[in-house]
Design an enzyme around this catalytic site. Structure first.
Site, PDB file in Angstrom:
ATOM      1  CB  VAL A 167      78.379  27.553  21.719  1.00  0.00           C
ATOM      2  CG1 VAL A 167      77.567  27.023  20.545  1.00  0.00           C
ATOM      3  CG2 VAL A 167      79.873  27.514  21.395  1.00  0.00           C
ATOM      4  CB  CYS A 168      74.389  28.252  25.341  1.00  0.00           C
ATOM      5  SG  CYS A 168      75.116  26.652  25.787  1.00  0.00           S
ATOM      6  N   PRO A 169      74.212  31.072  23.851  1.00  0.00           N
ATOM      7  CG  PRO A 169      75.447  32.973  24.425  1.00  0.00           C
ATOM      8  CD  PRO A 169      75.400  31.485  24.613  1.00  0.00           C
TER       9      PRO A 169
ATOM     10  CG  LEU B 122      68.875  29.896  24.226  1.00  0.00           C
ATOM     11  CD1 LEU B 122      69.982  28.877  24.212  1.00  0.00           C
ATOM     12  CD2 LEU B 122      68.650  30.403  25.627  1.00  0.00           C
TER      13      LEU B 122
ATOM     14  CB  THR C  75      78.177  28.586  27.998  1.00  0.00           C
ATOM     15  OG1 THR C  75      76.888  28.450  27.389  1.00  0.00           O
ATOM     16  CG2 THR C  75      78.229  27.783  29.289  1.00  0.00           C
TER      17      THR C  75
END
Length: 186
Positions: free
Chosen positions: A50-52, A55, A48
């Site tokens: 936003v997720c990276p 992380l 997706t």
């Protein structure tokens, strides 16, 4: 949703921990970092947008968290194989220094109460103390990434054992209730 003062639930999940052949996966449980501070954070899905950013943000602060005796552990509903493929294909995720757990049966997400109406985890972060008690909980809308620096700031504040005002940062004085009361009474 579980919150401050609740015990973090027991779990045992497979995680992607490396891209090194033969060392890609490991089992992580509630006992893995027993007696230490933990930062558990969930993201909705791999691959997706936003997720990276989250992380990599946690990855960039890994040493800062480790210097404070805290372990970072991330998780989503994706399998450990999907985590591995995402890490391999996304340049910012290749060197992540923390495990990416696979909660494919939704056990941890359900126990935490962080499954959204769409059936995927909300963006949740928990600071868990050495006694496995949640001391900080944060949830944001799926469109809003978390600020890992704020999670680190909260850890710093919790570890002082003192009263920390809004926007307090590590190295600043904590509040002295006796001095504050004396000032009010004067």
């Amino acid at each position: 949703m579980l919150t401050v003062g609740d015990a973090f639930p027991e779990f045992e999940l497979t995680a992607c921990v490396s891209l090194e052949s033969g060392r890609e996966f490991s089992t992580i449980s509630h006992k893995t970092y027993e007696g230490d501070w933990k930062v558990y954070f969930a993201w909705p899905l791999d691959f997706t947008f936003v997720c990276p950013t989250e992380l990599t943000g946690f990855g960039e602060l890994h040493t800062d968290f480790a210097d404070r005796g805290a372990h970072i552990v991330g998780f989503s509903l994706d399998s450990e194989f999907t985590h591995h493929a995402w890490r391999r294909s996304h340049p910012g995720l290749r060197g992540l220094p923390f495990p990416m757990m696979a909660d494919i049966r939704r056990e941890l997400c359900s126990a935490l109460g962080i499954l959204g109406r769409d059936g995927v985890p909300m963006r949740a972060a928990f600071l868990v103390d050495p006694a496995d008690v949640i001391r900080f909980a944060m949830v944001t809308d799926g469109s809003v990434g978390r600020n890992p620096q704020e999670v680190l700031r909260a850890l710093d504040a919790l570890q002082t054992g003192g009263l920390c005002p809004a926007s307090w940062t590590r190295g600043e004085e904590t509040l002295d209730p006796d001095a504050l009361l004396a000032a009010v009474e004067a």
